[in-house]
Design a protein around this motif. Structure first.
Motif, PDB file in Angstrom:
ATOM      1  N   GLU A 169     -23.704  14.125  -8.678  1.00 54.86           N
ATOM      2  CA  GLU A 169     -23.452  14.480 -10.078  1.00 54.86           C
ATOM      3  C   GLU A 169     -22.024  14.127 -10.488  1.00 54.86           C
ATOM      4  N   ALA A 170     -21.068  14.307  -9.572  1.00 54.23           N
ATOM      5  CA  ALA A 170     -19.656  14.035  -9.878  1.00 54.23           C
ATOM      6  C   ALA A 170     -19.399  12.562 -10.179  1.00 54.23           C
ATOM      7  N   THR A 171     -20.285  11.676  -9.734  1.00 52.67           N
ATOM      8  CA  THR A 171     -20.103  10.250 -10.046  1.00 52.67           C
ATOM      9  C   THR A 171     -20.320   9.984 -11.533  1.00 52.67           C
ATOM     10  N   GLY A 172     -21.073  10.860 -12.201  1.00 52.80           N
ATOM     11  CA  GLY A 172     -21.398  10.654 -13.608  1.00 52.80           C
ATOM     12  C   GLY A 172     -22.450   9.585 -13.829  1.00 52.80           C
ATOM     13  N   ARG A 173     -23.065   9.095 -12.756  1.00 49.41           N
ATOM     14  CA  ARG A 173     -24.063   8.026 -12.844  1.00 49.41           C
ATOM     15  C   ARG A 173     -25.466   8.631 -12.765  1.00 49.41           C
ATOM     16  N   THR A 174     -26.411   7.999 -13.464  1.00 47.15           N
ATOM     17  CA  THR A 174     -27.787   8.519 -13.458  1.00 47.15           C
ATOM     18  C   THR A 174     -28.784   7.594 -12.764  1.00 47.15           C
ATOM     19  N   THR A 175     -28.323   6.428 -12.319  1.00 44.32           N
ATOM     20  CA  THR A 175     -29.164   5.522 -11.544  1.00 44.32           C
ATOM     21  C   THR A 175     -28.673   5.553 -10.110  1.00 44.32           C
ATOM     22  N   LEU A 176     -29.553   5.963  -9.199  1.00 45.86           N
ATOM     23  CA  LEU A 176     -29.183   6.086  -7.800  1.00 45.86           C
ATOM     24  C   LEU A 176     -29.858   4.988  -6.998  1.00 45.86           C
ATOM     25  N   HIS A 179     -38.080  11.336   0.769  1.00 45.31           N
ATOM     26  CA  HIS A 179     -37.829  12.669   0.211  1.00 45.31           C
ATOM     27  C   HIS A 179     -36.719  12.623  -0.839  1.00 45.31           C
ATOM     28  N   SER A 180     -35.654  11.879  -0.531  1.00 46.08           N
ATOM     29  CA  SER A 180     -34.527  11.783  -1.468  1.00 46.08           C
ATOM     30  C   SER A 180     -34.956  11.130  -2.774  1.00 46.08           C
ATOM     31  N   ALA A 181     -35.678  10.023  -2.664  1.00 43.80           N
ATOM     32  CA  ALA A 181     -36.122   9.310  -3.865  1.00 43.80           C
ATOM     33  C   ALA A 181     -37.021  10.187  -4.724  1.00 43.80           C
ATOM     34  N   ILE A 182     -37.953  10.862  -4.102  1.00 43.10           N
ATOM     35  CA  ILE A 182     -38.908  11.698  -4.844  1.00 43.10           C
ATOM     36  C   ILE A 182     -38.191  12.859  -5.527  1.00 43.10           C
ATOM     37  N   GLN A 183     -37.298  13.526  -4.813  1.00 44.93           N
ATOM     38  CA  GLN A 183     -36.586  14.671  -5.400  1.00 44.93           C
ATOM     39  C   GLN A 183     -35.623  14.229  -6.517  1.00 44.93           C
ATOM     40  N   LEU A 184     -34.931  13.127  -6.319  1.00 45.60           N
ATOM     41  CA  LEU A 184     -34.034  12.622  -7.367  1.00 45.60           C
ATOM     42  C   LEU A 184     -34.827  12.197  -8.605  1.00 45.60           C
ATOM     43  N   VAL A 231     -34.254   6.068  -9.940  1.00 44.85           N
ATOM     44  CA  VAL A 231     -34.081   5.851  -8.503  1.00 44.85           C
ATOM     45  C   VAL A 231     -34.563   4.455  -8.148  1.00 44.85           C
ATOM     46  N   VAL A 232     -33.723   3.738  -7.398  1.00 45.82           N
ATOM     47  CA  VAL A 232     -34.053   2.404  -6.940  1.00 45.82           C
ATOM     48  C   VAL A 232     -33.850   2.375  -5.429  1.00 45.82           C
ATOM     49  N   VAL A 233     -34.916   2.092  -4.690  1.00 46.28           N
ATOM     50  CA  VAL A 233     -34.834   1.970  -3.239  1.00 46.28           C
ATOM     51  C   VAL A 233     -34.739   0.488  -2.890  1.00 46.28           C
ATOM     52  N   ILE A 234     -33.754   0.137  -2.069  1.00 44.99           N
ATOM     53  CA  ILE A 234     -33.569  -1.255  -1.668  1.00 44.99           C
ATOM     54  C   ILE A 234     -34.388  -1.467  -0.386  1.00 44.99           C
ATOM     55  N   ASP A 235     -35.505  -2.169  -0.523  1.00 47.88           N
ATOM     56  CA  ASP A 235     -36.486  -2.208   0.564  1.00 47.88           C
ATOM     57  C   ASP A 235     -36.005  -2.927   1.810  1.00 47.88           C
ATOM     58  N   VAL A 294     -31.587  14.229  -0.038  1.00 48.47           N
ATOM     59  CA  VAL A 294     -30.173  14.398  -0.396  1.00 48.47           C
ATOM     60  C   VAL A 294     -30.002  15.413  -1.525  1.00 48.47           C
ATOM     61  N   TRP A 295     -30.914  15.420  -2.476  1.00 49.48           N
ATOM     62  CA  TRP A 295     -30.798  16.303  -3.638  1.00 49.48           C
ATOM     63  C   TRP A 295     -30.942  17.773  -3.262  1.00 49.48           C
ATOM     64  N   ASP A 296     -31.555  18.051  -2.100  1.00 48.68           N
ATOM     65  CA  ASP A 296     -31.753  19.424  -1.648  1.00 48.68           C
ATOM     66  C   ASP A 296     -30.564  19.957  -0.856  1.00 48.68           C
TER      67      ASP A 296
END
Length: 195
Positions: free
Chosen positions: A100-107, A120-125, A132-136, A89-91
């Motif tokens: 970024e527009a959310t102003g939040r730093t925990t995804l 890929h998203s978790a690693i890039q973020l 980064v928190v992945v909900i398994d 997603v970050w790419d």
């Protein structure tokens, strides 16, 4: 690491689309896939009630369809849905800008596929300095690919929680959890969550 602070969270729903998998690919995993959809719909409904921003991605929607109905119906009115071309997603500049527009730093990441787009998203973020928190139990890949993806994320130091753990991190106290349940009794609880 401290508990997950809902006031610093945004939820990112990755590619849970109607035509992402041909029906025959889901025959074996249908129950697991459907449970993931229920978990994500519940998380996004909770996010809506707690004013946690939600960003939704759709990979190649012309080919893979749009977000599945149970999740689409649970999304907050302010949720942003964007097409995704790069796996992470970050790419994708538009998605990165929406995050970024959310102003939040925990995804908080949910969706498919655990071993590719979610990983890929978790690693890039994470590399970009986000928590980064992945909900398994709200991520999915067919067969053993799900566990391989979770293993890769764990090796990279990505945090993993269940839907239940996320909810209780967001609530923090018995009183808050009870109040949420009383206030939102219309919201069915997903598997594994008991108040």
């Amino acid at each position: 690491m401290p508990l997950i602070d809902r006031d610093d969270c945004a939820v990112v729903v990755i590619d849970v689309q109607s035509d992402f998998y041909p029906a025959r690919r889901l025959d074996v995993d249908r129950l697991r896939f459907d449970e993931m959809v229920r978990q994500i719909a519940w998380i996004t409904a909770v996010a809506d009630r707690l004013d946690v921003p939600v960003v939704v991605t759709e990979e190649d929607p012309d080919h893979s369809g749009h977000t599945v109905v149970p999740i689409a119906d649970a999304l907050p009115a302010k949720a942003v849905t964007l097409p995704k071309n790069a796996f992470a997603v970050w790419d994708n500049p538009d998605i990165a800008a929406a995050i970024e527009a959310t102003g939040r730093t925990t995804l908080v990441l949910v969706g498919i596929e655990t071993d590719i787009c979610v990983a890929h998203s978790a690693i890039q973020l994470h590399h970009a300095g986000k928590r980064v928190v992945v909900i398994d139990d709200a991520t999915y890949s067919p067969g053993p690919a799900h566990e391989r993806g979770l293993r890769r994320l764990g090796q990279r130091g990505i945090e993993m929680l269940s839907t239940k753990e996320l909810f209780y991190d967001w609530m923090r106290t018995i009183q808050a959890a009870d109040t949420f349940h009383d206030t939102h009794a219309d919201l069915p609880l997903p598997p594994g969550v008991r108040l």
